[in-house]
Design a protein around this motif. Structure first.
Motif, PDB file in Angstrom:
ATOM      1  N   ARG A 120      43.147  35.302  45.639  1.00 24.58           N
ATOM      2  CA  ARG A 120      43.959  34.202  45.107  1.00 24.58           C
ATOM      3  C   ARG A 120      44.293  34.407  43.623  1.00 24.58           C
ATOM      4  O   ARG A 120      44.834  33.499  42.992  1.00 24.58           O
ATOM      5  CB  ARG A 120      43.214  32.878  45.280  1.00 24.58           C
ATOM      6  CG  ARG A 120      43.091  32.422  46.725  1.00 24.58           C
ATOM      7  CD  ARG A 120      42.495  31.035  46.801  1.00 24.58           C
ATOM      8  NE  ARG A 120      43.221  30.100  45.947  1.00 24.58           N
ATOM      9  CZ  ARG A 120      42.786  28.878  45.621  1.00 24.58           C
ATOM     10  NH1 ARG A 120      41.607  28.465  46.086  1.00 24.58           N
ATOM     11  NH2 ARG A 120      43.488  28.091  44.837  1.00 24.58           N
ATOM     12  N   ASP A 121      43.984  35.576  43.110  1.00 25.60           N
ATOM     13  CA  ASP A 121      44.246  35.910  41.709  1.00 25.60           C
ATOM     14  C   ASP A 121      43.548  34.930  40.771  1.00 25.60           C
ATOM     15  O   ASP A 121      44.107  34.470  39.775  1.00 25.60           O
ATOM     16  CB  ASP A 121      45.748  35.924  41.436  1.00 25.60           C
ATOM     17  CG  ASP A 121      46.090  36.673  40.138  1.00 25.60           C
ATOM     18  OD1 ASP A 121      45.280  37.534  39.726  1.00 25.60           O
ATOM     19  OD2 ASP A 121      47.139  36.375  39.536  1.00 25.60           O
ATOM     20  N   ARG A 164      39.518  36.938  44.261  1.00 22.11           N
ATOM     21  CA  ARG A 164      40.421  38.055  43.954  1.00 22.11           C
ATOM     22  C   ARG A 164      41.712  37.931  44.763  1.00 22.11           C
ATOM     23  O   ARG A 164      42.804  38.180  44.236  1.00 22.11           O
ATOM     24  CB  ARG A 164      39.714  39.371  44.248  1.00 22.11           C
ATOM     25  CG  ARG A 164      40.501  40.591  43.793  1.00 22.11           C
ATOM     26  CD  ARG A 164      39.619  41.838  43.695  1.00 22.11           C
ATOM     27  NE  ARG A 164      38.862  42.080  44.910  1.00 22.11           N
ATOM     28  CZ  ARG A 164      37.532  41.987  44.998  1.00 22.11           C
ATOM     29  NH1 ARG A 164      36.812  41.639  43.944  1.00 22.11           N
ATOM     30  NH2 ARG A 164      36.916  42.252  46.134  1.00 22.11           N
ATOM     31  N   THR A 169      39.523  33.999  38.872  1.00 22.33           N
ATOM     32  CA  THR A 169      38.164  34.471  38.644  1.00 22.33           C
ATOM     33  C   THR A 169      37.245  33.746  39.621  1.00 22.33           C
ATOM     34  O   THR A 169      37.588  32.668  40.138  1.00 22.33           O
ATOM     35  CB  THR A 169      37.697  34.188  37.207  1.00 22.33           C
ATOM     36  OG1 THR A 169      37.587  32.766  37.035  1.00 22.33           O
ATOM     37  CG2 THR A 169      38.661  34.760  36.184  1.00 22.33           C
TER      38      THR A 169
END
Length: 518
Positions: A63-64, A61, A66
């Motif tokens: 590191r943006d 999260r 999934t």
């Protein structure tokens, strides 16, 4: 049918790139696996990555990404390291593999069928970094009043509905196990710690989560995923086909050795055997907890900036030098320290100057002065027999030490034989005998060729590429199962008309890197 031998590393948590401890564990397990293959056993060797849990979800999260994307990216670093370190695993398992989901749900159902799971509310201290629960009595206070786990990691109060495992039910059964099988946990330091912990009393263990969804779904319990250590530990069964009793499971289980770091001993020697007892599955034969690898005597951490990429060390000094150094220098089961200077010094002293120089000058002399033809029997003396006996004895000591997981002691025994060979060649001086006593020269050189071949086979599990190159130059089988007990190999090779080509150096002298890794 060959005797089975099943060895595993811990599966590594890939929320960050591999560090030297991961490399050390893989290298040690690989050497043991190669040694067992050499002994004629049917080896199954597994390593891999443990990809579920809150820590992975949070890192993804941040590191943006999934959680699956993060797992795919980071797991690749570990599989690449295994490849580059010449790790001879049979399976690189990922806990996101479909068959692992099936195995984890099967062991869950087996524990549930035994009456050992129940639904309740959990409130207590949890370390996200350790993915572990701790009791109040285990905590200490850090700066600013922050509560810390025994590992020094922050803990937070957690409250949610979870499934529990009746761990308390297995307290006495675990103590009986440790008493009946003293070698179940090694080394003794780790065994004593675990016995003391279990004697202090066990509480039931929360084994599901509802606060995130990156994990194996709990069967018939929507919204719950398994506590990461339930599915992580089950990997050892997944890799040999559980729950299919007709698969490799019957052949390879129980595991001969789980090789782990000492910081996860509790999970492997308390939780894991209790889960297996509950599920009606045989227990592994041994769990060995190795120590930490320290950077110049200090534990590595990102905050102190002393974390070292093991592949950078391998790039600077060579994979074989790194493999040899870690197994030779660190007493297996204890903490050990490394530095660039120590790696260079050890590799040069043992490999380049001792074994490498012995092989190079012997084989080069034969290639040049005998046109590569293997020496004849010549005129033997007692010194020849004594040397070959010393090498044979070193082989026995090496094998005995490796069976006992005393890897450093095994290499010490090997080095004593290497030193004996160098003393022998200096004393016999075949370069002088070439003019004064050619018949004696043949005996000396033949003795050395036999000794070098055996020394290469002995050390093959530790430095397979380098030892293999020496065996190749001698026209010998460089595979894992190269046999010391082939007594007629020299005569057969001589009869075949084999000739030694001018040898190429196998162990170049190392120089300290201008920009060292450590």
């Amino acid at each position: 049918m060959a005797e089975p031998y099943y060895i595993t590393t811990a599966i590594h948590y890939p929320n960050g790139k591999p560090h030297i401890g991961h490399a050390y564990e893989m290298i040690a397990a690989d050497a043991i696996a190669r040694f067992q293959r050499q002994a004629g056993r049917d080896v199954r060797f597994m390593t891999g990555t443990d990809e579920h849990g809150l820590k992975m979800a949070q890192t993804a999260r941040a590191r943006d990404l999934t959680a699956r994307q993060l797992a795919d990216e980071m797991s690749a670093y570990f599989s690449d390291m295994a490849r580059d370190l010449n790790i001879s695993y049979d399976r690189f398992i990922r806990t996101s593999d479909p068959d692992h989901y099936a195995a984890s749900q099967a062991i869950w159902k087996a524990m549930e069928a035994n009456g050992d799971l129940y639904l309740d509310r959990y409130e207590g201290w949890y370390s996200v970094r350790d993915e572990a629960f701790y009791e109040e009595k285990e905590l200490t206070e850090g700066e600013g009043g922050i509560k810390l786990s025994p590992q020094g990691t922050p803990v937070e109060w957690t409250a949610e509905e979870t499934w529990f495992f009746r761990l308390s039910k297995y307290q006495q059964k675990l103590l009986d196990l440790y008493a009946a099988q003293p070698d179940f946990i090694r080394p003794e330091r780790s065994r004593n710690e675990i016995v003391k912990f279990v004697e202090g009393g066990l509480v039931d263990l929360s084994i599901s989560r509802t606060s995130f969804d990156w994990g194996v779904p709990v069967p018939d319990s929507p919204g719950h995923v398994m506590y990461v250590w339930v599915d992580a530990l089950t990997n050892y069964l997944t890799g040999i086909g559980y729950p299919d009793a007709g698969s490799d499971l019957a052949h390879y289980w129980p595991a001969n050795l789980h090789l782990i770091g000492k910081d996860i001993t509790r999970f492997h020697t308390v939780y894991w055997p209790a889960f297996l007892m509950s599920a009606g599955i045989a227990l592994p034969k041994q769990v060995f907890a190795h120590g930490f690898i320290l950077n110049r005597g200090e534990k590595m951490s990102k905050s102190t900036g002393n974390v070292v990429d093991p592949m950078e060390l391998a790039r600077l000094y060579g994979v074989e030098s790194l493999r040899y150094f870690l197994l030779r220098e660190v007493a297996f089961g204890s903490d050990g320290s490394f530095s660039d200077e120590a790696i260079v010094t050890r590799a040069n002293a043992d490999l380049a100057n001792s074994f490498g120089n012995l092989a190079q000058r012997t084989l080069a002399f034969i290639a040049k002065n005998l046109e590569g033809e293997l020496p004849g029997n010549g005129r033997g003396e007692a010194a020849d027999t004594e040397l070959l006996i010393a090498v044979t004895q070193a082989g026995h000591e090496f094998r005995e030490a490796f069976e006992n997981l005393a890897l450093g002691q095994a290499l010490e025994a090997w080095m004593r034989a290497v030193f004996a060979c160098n003393q022998y060649i200096d004393a016999q001086a075949p370069w002088a005998l070439r003019k004064t006593d050619p018949e004696r020269m043949h005996a000396v050189l033949g003795t050395l060729v036999r000794a070098i071949r055996d020394l290469a086979i002995i050390v093959l599990p530790v430095i397979p590429e380098s030892a293999g190159k020496i065996l190749d130059q001698l026209g010998q089988d460089a595979r894992d199962h190269a046999a010391l007990d082939d007594k007629g190999w020299y005569e057969a090779l001589t009869a075949s008309g084999f000739r030694l080509a001018p040898p190429t150096g196998v162990f170049p002298r190392l120089e300290l890197a201008a920009d060292p890794a450590a």
